[in-house]
Design a protein around this motif. Sequence first.
Motif, PDB file in Angstrom:
ATOM      1  N   GLU A  32       0.810  -1.209   0.000  1.00 26.61           N
ATOM      2  CA  GLU A  32       0.000   0.000   0.000  1.00 26.61           C
ATOM      3  C   GLU A  32       0.846   1.262   0.000  1.00 26.61           C
ATOM      4  N   ARG A  33       0.494   2.171  -0.914  1.00 19.96           N
ATOM      5  CA  ARG A  33       1.044   3.517  -0.994  1.00 19.96           C
ATOM      6  C   ARG A  33       2.510   3.556  -1.443  1.00 19.96           C
ATOM      7  N   VAL A  34       3.107   2.427  -1.745  1.00 19.89           N
ATOM      8  CA  VAL A  34       4.513   2.410  -2.153  1.00 19.89           C
ATOM      9  C   VAL A  34       4.615   2.995  -3.560  1.00 19.89           C
ATOM     10  N   PRO A  35       5.457   4.002  -3.763  1.00 22.39           N
ATOM     11  CA  PRO A  35       5.581   4.596  -5.114  1.00 22.39           C
ATOM     12  C   PRO A  35       6.077   3.576  -6.135  1.00 22.39           C
ATOM     13  N   LYS A  36       5.821   3.891  -7.384  1.00 25.30           N
ATOM     14  CA  LYS A  36       6.287   3.019  -8.457  1.00 25.30           C
ATOM     15  C   LYS A  36       7.809   2.993  -8.488  1.00 25.30           C
ATOM     16  N   ARG A  37       8.306   1.848  -8.906  1.00 30.05           N
ATOM     17  CA  ARG A  37       9.747   1.663  -9.010  1.00 30.05           C
ATOM     18  C   ARG A  37      10.293   2.551 -10.135  1.00 30.05           C
ATOM     19  N   ASN A  38      11.446   3.148  -9.905  1.00 24.37           N
ATOM     20  CA  ASN A  38      12.085   3.982 -10.916  1.00 24.37           C
ATOM     21  C   ASN A  38      12.823   3.077 -11.903  1.00 24.37           C
ATOM     22  N   PRO A  39      12.375   3.028 -13.161  1.00 21.03           N
ATOM     23  CA  PRO A  39      13.042   2.142 -14.123  1.00 21.03           C
ATOM     24  C   PRO A  39      14.488   2.545 -14.393  1.00 21.03           C
ATOM     25  N   ASN A  40      14.854   3.777 -14.032  1.00 27.90           N
ATOM     26  CA  ASN A  40      16.211   4.254 -14.271  1.00 27.90           C
ATOM     27  C   ASN A  40      17.118   4.079 -13.060  1.00 27.90           C
ATOM     28  N   SER A 196      27.154   7.383 -11.402  1.00 26.52           N
ATOM     29  CA  SER A 196      26.646   8.532 -12.165  1.00 26.52           C
ATOM     30  C   SER A 196      26.698   8.252 -13.660  1.00 26.52           C
ATOM     31  N   LYS A 197      27.823   7.733 -14.116  1.00 28.08           N
ATOM     32  CA  LYS A 197      27.978   7.456 -15.541  1.00 28.08           C
ATOM     33  C   LYS A 197      27.011   6.364 -15.994  1.00 28.08           C
ATOM     34  N   ALA A 198      26.851   5.326 -15.185  1.00 25.62           N
ATOM     35  CA  ALA A 198      25.915   4.261 -15.539  1.00 25.62           C
ATOM     36  C   ALA A 198      24.492   4.792 -15.637  1.00 25.62           C
ATOM     37  N   PHE A 199      24.146   5.692 -14.727  1.00 28.37           N
ATOM     38  CA  PHE A 199      22.807   6.297 -14.747  1.00 28.37           C
ATOM     39  C   PHE A 199      22.591   7.085 -16.038  1.00 28.37           C
ATOM     40  N   LEU A 200      23.563   7.926 -16.398  1.00 35.03           N
ATOM     41  CA  LEU A 200      23.418   8.747 -17.606  1.00 35.03           C
ATOM     42  C   LEU A 200      23.372   7.888 -18.868  1.00 35.03           C
ATOM     43  N   HIS A 201      24.187   6.843 -18.925  1.00 30.08           N
ATOM     44  CA  HIS A 201      24.156   5.950 -20.091  1.00 30.08           C
ATOM     45  C   HIS A 201      22.805   5.251 -20.192  1.00 30.08           C
ATOM     46  N   ARG A 202      22.257   4.898 -19.057  1.00 29.97           N
ATOM     47  CA  ARG A 202      20.956   4.209 -19.079  1.00 29.97           C
ATOM     48  C   ARG A 202      19.854   5.146 -19.556  1.00 29.97           C
ATOM     49  N   ARG A 203      19.913   6.415 -19.131  1.00 31.66           N
ATOM     50  CA  ARG A 203      18.891   7.378 -19.534  1.00 31.66           C
ATOM     51  C   ARG A 203      19.047   7.844 -20.972  1.00 31.66           C
ATOM     52  N   LEU A 204      20.301   8.056 -21.420  1.00 30.21           N
ATOM     53  CA  LEU A 204      20.530   8.703 -22.713  1.00 30.21           C
ATOM     54  C   LEU A 204      21.096   7.767 -23.779  1.00 30.21           C
ATOM     55  N   GLY A 205      21.509   6.583 -23.361  1.00 28.34           N
ATOM     56  CA  GLY A 205      21.993   5.609 -24.331  1.00 28.34           C
ATOM     57  C   GLY A 205      23.209   6.092 -25.097  1.00 28.34           C
ATOM     58  N   ASP A 206      23.184   5.912 -26.419  1.00 29.55           N
ATOM     59  CA  ASP A 206      24.324   6.280 -27.268  1.00 29.55           C
ATOM     60  C   ASP A 206      24.453   7.781 -27.460  1.00 29.55           C
ATOM     61  N   ALA A 207      23.459   8.546 -26.979  1.00 29.06           N
ATOM     62  CA  ALA A 207      23.513  10.003 -27.170  1.00 29.06           C
ATOM     63  C   ALA A 207      24.580  10.656 -26.298  1.00 29.06           C
ATOM     64  N   ILE A 208      25.153   9.931 -25.362  1.00 27.23           N
ATOM     65  CA  ILE A 208      26.187  10.500 -24.505  1.00 27.23           C
ATOM     66  C   ILE A 208      27.363   9.538 -24.437  1.00 27.23           C
ATOM     67  N   GLY A 209      28.542  10.096 -24.662  1.00 33.05           N
ATOM     68  CA  GLY A 209      29.746   9.285 -24.593  1.00 33.05           C
ATOM     69  C   GLY A 209      30.256   9.164 -23.172  1.00 33.05           C
ATOM     70  N   GLN A 229      17.475  15.615 -13.463  1.00 41.46           N
ATOM     71  CA  GLN A 229      17.000  16.827 -14.139  1.00 41.46           C
ATOM     72  C   GLN A 229      17.749  17.033 -15.461  1.00 41.46           C
ATOM     73  N   ALA A 230      19.067  16.887 -15.410  1.00 40.40           N
ATOM     74  CA  ALA A 230      19.870  17.116 -16.616  1.00 40.40           C
ATOM     75  C   ALA A 230      19.541  16.102 -17.702  1.00 40.40           C
ATOM     76  N   ALA A 231      19.421  14.832 -17.345  1.00 42.53           N
ATOM     77  CA  ALA A 231      19.122  13.802 -18.334  1.00 42.53           C
ATOM     78  C   ALA A 231      17.773  14.036 -18.978  1.00 42.53           C
ATOM     79  N   ALA A 232      16.790  14.472 -18.176  1.00 44.85           N
ATOM     80  CA  ALA A 232      15.459  14.741 -18.730  1.00 44.85           C
ATOM     81  C   ALA A 232      15.514  15.877 -19.736  1.00 44.85           C
ATOM     82  N   LEU A 233      16.262  16.938 -19.410  1.00 47.41           N
ATOM     83  CA  LEU A 233      16.363  18.083 -20.312  1.00 47.41           C
ATOM     84  C   LEU A 233      17.090  17.698 -21.600  1.00 47.41           C
TER      85      LEU A 233
END
Length: 854
Positions: A32-40, A196-209, A229-233
Amino acid sequence: MVANGYRTSSAVERRADVAENSIPKQGPKVWERVPKRNPNFTGRKDLLAALRKSMHTVTAVVAQPQALQGLGGVGKTQLAIEYAWQYRDHYDLVWWVSADQPLLVPSVLAGMAQALGLPPATSTGVEQATQAVIRTLESGVPYRSWLVIFDNAEEPEYIKDFLPRGPGHVLITSRNSRWSDHEPTIEVDVFRRDESKAFLHRRLGDAIGDDEADRLADKLGDLPLALEQAAALLARTLMSVDEYLTLLEEQTSRLLSLEKAPTYPQSMTAAWQLSVSQLEDRVPAAVEVLRCCAFFGPEPIPRDVFRRGNRVAGPRLTPVLSDPIELTRALSQLESLALVKVEPTTRTLQVHRLNQALLRDELPEDQRAEFRHEVHLLLSGTAPADPDETTNWPRFEELAAHLEPSGLIECTVPAVRKFAIDLVRYMYVRGSYQQAQALLNEYIQKWTEASGPRHSDVLVARIHLGNVYLALTLYSRAQELMSETVGMMEESLGPDHPETLWGKQSYAAALRGRGEFGKAQEIDAEVVEGYERLSGDNERVVLRARANLALAYTLTSEYVHAQKMLQETYLRQSSMDGYGRRNLLATWSNLSRAVRLGGQLEVAMNIAEEAYNYGVAQLGEDHPRTLLAAKDLAISLRRSGRVTEALQLMRDTHHRLQRLYGDGHADTMAAALGLSNTLRANGDLEEALTIVRRTLEHYPAVFGANHPFVHASKINLALLLRLTGDAARAQELDQEVLHGLGDLLGRDHDYAVTSAVNLQNDLAALGRHDEARALGEETMRRLRTYFTPDHYLSLICAANLSLDMQATGAEEEAKRLLTETVPQLDALLGREHPDALAVAAGQRVNGDFDPPPI
C-alpha cells in the motif's frame, strides 16, 4: 445479530493514490502507498546490501528501526523504494508513510486498519485506529513479517511515538542527522562516479559518450536529483552535452554572483534553474503552474484543483486554467522535463520538495505572496461543501496535506478561513480529535493576532475547539471555553446571529456534560426559537436544534415531550435528501430511548433494533454512533425480558467501546454499567458487582463529584449490595443518592424516584415496613402525578407498595392495589416478562440506571 470479533479480509481496499501497475504481481499480501519503481534506478548495490544486512540481522526479539540519512537529492527515497521492491517477497505487508507533516502521519497509519483485520478509521476515529494499528503490528498477528517506511521524517521527536516496535521492520528516510542519536543509521551520499555514468548511459543511451558522462557528472557533483534533471532536459531538447555544460557554467556563475548561502548543493540549483529557463522559453504558462505547485505541500496535488480552479483562480493562473488545452500542454511539458511527477491513475501531480524550495527561493517576496494566495484560493475554491458527508472525506484528506505548507492559516479571506474550519470539522467528524485540537489552537492564535479576539472566525474556531473537548469528555474545559465564547458572540455578533445560536447549542451540550440539565434545556429551547425565526421550519439547522432540545427533555425526564419532538424530527430528517447518516442515527436512537423511558418497552425495542441495523449498514458496526445504538438496543432487550440476547450484545458493545476509547470514556462507562445491569438480570451478581465498582471509580474524574450521573450510577451499586446480602449498606447508599439527586434534579425526576423505589425495598429488607410503606406511598403519588399511573415505574412501585401494606396489616388495601396493578403490568410487559412473573410470585421489583448519551 451480533458479529463477534473483528472483520478480516484477505483483500486490501486500495487507496486512490497508488497506481494499479505499481502493485507487485507477487510478494506481500498487503502492498500500500509504495511509489512506483524507478526504471532508471542504477547502482547503489553496496547501500542496498548494507541496508538488507542491517534490516535482517536479528539482534533482538523486537527489531530496531533503521534510518537512511543524507542531504536532499541524494536518493534516500529512491533507495527505500528500491529496497521495498527488491525484497518484497520477505514481507506479508509493506506500507509507505509520507512523514513530512507529522500531523498527517496518524491518518496514513490508520489507513492500515482494515488490512490488519481492524475496524476502519471511518468507524472508530483516526486516533483510536492508529493506536490499534501500532499495537497489532507489534503483536505480530496477523502478520509477523511487515515493513513500514516513514519517508522524509525530519524530526525524531514528532515521529518516534508512531514507530511500531515488533517483529517486523521500520525504515526511515531523513535529512536530519539527529536520527543517529535514536536509531541505527546508514548515511546516503551522492553517487560514486561509476554510478553517475551508468545512470546517464541508461537514460541517454548512445547520445552520450563516456567522457561526456564523466564531465557532466563532475559538474553536477554526482547528485542523483541533479543528474535526473539534466538527463530529462537533454533527452527532451536534444541539446548537446557541451551546450548544456556551457549553459550550466553561465547559470552557476550567475548564482555565485548573488552571494547568498545555498540551501542545497550548487549543482542542483544550477541544473534546476537551467531546466526552468528552457521551459520558460518554450511554454511560459507551464512555469506559472510550476511556481504555483511550489506553494502546495510536497504531497501529491489533486489534478482537479487545477481543473476546477478556473472559477476561483487569481490573475496569474486564470489564463492557463481557463484553457484546458493549454493546461494539458503545460503539464505534459513539466512531466517530460522531470519537473513534476504526474500520476494519471490517481489524477495527481507532485513536485520534489527540493524543487519547490528552489522555486520559492528564486521569487521576490511580493511574487511569493501572490502565488501563495493563488494556492489558498485553489484549495478553498475547489473543496467539497459538506465535511459531515462521508463521501467527501477522501477529497478533504487529499487537501489536508497542503494546509500548513501553503500557509493557508495565515490567509484572512473569509472563504479561505471557512475552508480551514471545514477541514477541522472533517477531522472532528471522522474522529481525529488530537489533530483537530492542534489545528484549532493554531487557528485561534494566528487569527487572534491578525483579526482580534472577537472576530467571528476566531469565535467560531473557539466553539469548534469546545466541541473537540466534548468529544474527549473534557466537560469542564468545554464549559469554561464555550461560556466565555458565547458571551463574546452575543456582544460582537448579536444574540440572534446564526453563529451565536450555533455556539449556544454547543454550550448547552457542555452544560449537559456538567450535569446542569435544566439550564441546558432552557438554552436549547432558545436556540430552537432563534433558528425557527431565522430559517423557517425546513432548514437542517432547525432539525438539529430540535433533536438537541429533545435530548434535553429526556435528561429532565420529560419523556412525552421528548418522544413527540424526536418523532417529528426523525420523520423530517429521514425524508430529506442528503441528510447526514450520523445525525439521523442519533435521532433514531434517541427516539427509541425516549419511548423506552416513557414506558413502552416493546415498541422501544423494535425502534432500537431498526436504528441499530441502519447504523451497521450505513456506518459500520464499530462506528461510535452505531455502538451507542447497540447499547440502547441491548438495554431494550433486557427491559423486554430477552436477557440472553441482551447480554451477548452488551458484552460485545462494551468490548468494542473499551477498545475504541479505553475504560475512562463516558460511553465505555455507560456500556459497563449496562453490562453490569444485564449480568444482574442474568443472575451473575458477583461479576456485576465487580464491574460496577470498577466503573464507578472513573465517574468523578470524568463528570465531577456532584454530577447527577455520579449519584445515579450508585443506584446500581446499592442494588447489588442488597442482593448480595448487605441491605444496611444499600439503604445508607440509596438514602445518600436520593438526597443528592433531590437537591440536583428534584424529587420528581426519573433518577430520584428510581432511587426511592429501591430505597423502599432496602427498608423492607431490613424489616422497616412502616418506613417502606410511607416512602412507597409518597413515591407512587409523585409517579402518578409526574409520569402516568400506567407507567412502568408507577406499576412496580405500586406492586412493591402492596407488599408493604400487607406487612403493615392493611391486607384489603394491599389486595385491592395489587389486583389493580397486575393486569396493567401484564398488558405493558406481557405475562411471561420476568418482572410480571416476579410480581405474580409476590417478589419485589427493582429499578436501575443506564446513563444516556449527553
